[in-house]
Design an enzyme around this catalytic site. Structure first.
Site, PDB file in Angstrom:
ATOM      1  CD  GLU A  52      -1.413  -2.380   2.006  1.00 32.73           C
ATOM      2  OE1 GLU A  52      -2.246  -3.090   2.585  1.00 32.73           O
ATOM      3  OE2 GLU A  52      -0.178  -2.630   2.001  1.00 32.73           O
ATOM      4  CD1 TRP A 170      20.290 -34.621 -16.264  1.00 31.01           C
ATOM      5  CD2 TRP A 170      19.565 -34.285 -14.181  1.00 31.01           C
ATOM      6  NE1 TRP A 170      21.223 -33.846 -15.639  1.00 31.01           N
ATOM      7  CE2 TRP A 170      20.792 -33.622 -14.347  1.00 31.01           C
ATOM      8  CE3 TRP A 170      18.928 -34.208 -12.942  1.00 31.01           C
ATOM      9  CZ2 TRP A 170      21.396 -32.896 -13.321  1.00 31.01           C
ATOM     10  CZ3 TRP A 170      19.528 -33.477 -11.933  1.00 31.01           C
ATOM     11  CH2 TRP A 170      20.741 -32.844 -12.121  1.00 31.01           C
ATOM     12  NE  ARG A 184      16.838 -27.315  -5.541  1.00 36.53           N
ATOM     13  CZ  ARG A 184      17.966 -27.974  -5.760  1.00 36.53           C
ATOM     14  NH1 ARG A 184      19.087 -27.291  -6.034  1.00 36.53           N
ATOM     15  NH2 ARG A 184      17.996 -29.294  -5.730  1.00 36.53           N
ATOM     16  CB  THR A 196      19.281 -37.097  -0.217  1.00 30.13           C
ATOM     17  OG1 THR A 196      18.022 -37.760  -0.340  1.00 30.13           O
ATOM     18  CG2 THR A 196      19.488 -36.182  -1.410  1.00 30.13           C
TER      19      THR A 196
END
Length: 368
Positions: A52, A170, A184, A196
């Site tokens: 605003e 991939w 991300r 991982t």
């Protein structure tokens, strides 16, 4: 142009704040006088002026008597910025059109009440569904003080996240992978498990031009993250949190020396207590997490009830293999009636791949 069209403009402006304003909401504002757009603005960065005030500052003529379109109810409390309702009243705005109500207990209808008590006409709930969707993360965080968790994975059409050899680069194409970089940027944190880290040695940064790196979070119950890993080696300039059940200060020392932050949590079923971790991350003003873990962490996250959204990137490929990894492993639910239910699914084509996004509807297998 009508109210809906001006609100659509405000929504487009608000979206520009994605990734930069957390844990604040994304907000856009448009000021219209006698059919002319005379000002527009959005919340650009956390701690900086709100939409605003930016819209009022951009006005090309006196805004007295004008209409303001704003995607979220104007705030009425002092935070890092003064109340927006004060700026609206001082400017002499005649009418305020609002998209979403603000669930923040410090606002929650009070902003609208103040405007109305000073004679400002207020129109509520214009494009409310779109405005609410824009700030799902903020609404969840401000009400629960926990991060909004999006479980993300890429899989083939036969449900594999890697070949039976473990090879996974991939699964999806370049378009889908670049979309992930945008996610991300949008999320304040990115979380993986120790499996991982060991398997992929990921960097977990945002590779989008002009993007913002998320805070990296590793769930590592026994504190065995390799000190040679990219995450530890780059912790000095990219914030990295290791969540562990290990409370031994001597074990913490090399990670702290490398620049990591250690968060010690309670233990649940031999692993980091994920709900407790969410409480701690919420205190760190981490309002959103992109969960990029493997099947083990994904199962734990679902079982513990911390996931709010699922993003499945699906490639038109078939890997096969009985032992090939799947997105959610663990014990699994005993019957279809016990499963996690999803809702509001949306499908987005990304090159040859598809993105299916769904919100978690309920965890029917547990009492919450």
């Amino acid at each position: 142009m009508n109210d809906h069209q001006y609100m659509e403009m405000a929504l487009c402006l608000a979206e520009k704040g994605a990734g930069w304003v957390s844990p604040n909401p994304m907000v856009g504002a448009v000021i219209v006088k006698e059919g002319r757009i005379i000002g527009q603005g959005y919340h650009e960065r956390y701690g900086q002026p709100h939409a605003e005030r930016n819209a009022l500052a951009s006005c090309t003529e006196d805004p007295r008597g004008a209409d303001m379109y704003v995607t979220l109810e104007p705030c009425c409390h002092h935070g890092k910025q003064p109340p927006c309702v004060d700026a609206v009243l001082e400017a002499g705005i005649r009418r305020v059109v609002v998209g979403s109500a603000d669930p923040n207990p410090l606002v929650s209808g009070k902003g609208i009440q103040i405007l109305q008590s000073h004679g400002v006409l207020v129109e509520e709930n214009v494009l409310r569904e779109d405005c609410d969707r824009l700030n799902q993360v903020f609404f969840h965080y401000i009400q629960t003080k926990r991060p909004y968790v999006t479980m993300k994975y890429a899989m083939t059409m036969d449900g594999k996240i890697a070949a039976y050899t473990g090879a996974s680069r991939w699964v999806t194409g370049e378009t889908a992978r670049m979309h992930v970089q945008g996610q991300r940027h949008r999320n304040r944190g990115i979380m993986v498990g120790i499996g991982t880290v060991r398997a992929d040695d990921p960097l977990l940064t945002c590779r989008m031009e002009g993007g913002r790196d998320p805070i990296r979070i590793v769930c590592d119950s026994r504190l065995s993250t390799p000190l040679t890993s990219q995450l530890v080696q780059t912790a000095g300039h990219t914030p990295t949190i290791i969540a562990t059940c290990c409370a031994d200060p001597a074990a913490h020392a090399p990670y702290l020396d490398a620049g990591c932050q250690i968060l010690v949590t309670g233990e649940k079923d031999g692993h980091v207590d994920l709900p407790a971790l969410m409480e701690e991350l919420g205190k760190e003003q981490i309002d959103s997490i992109l969960l990029e873990g493997g099947g083990t962490l994904n199962w734990s996250a679902l079982e513990s009830g911390i996931v709010q959204k699922v993003q499945a990137y699906i490639a038109p490929k078939l890997f096969g293999g009985q032992s090939a990894k799947t997105p959610v492993e663990g014990t699994g639910f005993p019957s279809p009636a016990d499963s996690v239910l999803l809702k509001n699914s949306q499908i987005t084509p990304l090159g040859e791949d598809l993105l299916i996004e769904s919100e978690v509807d309920s965890y029917v297998h547990r009492d919450h």
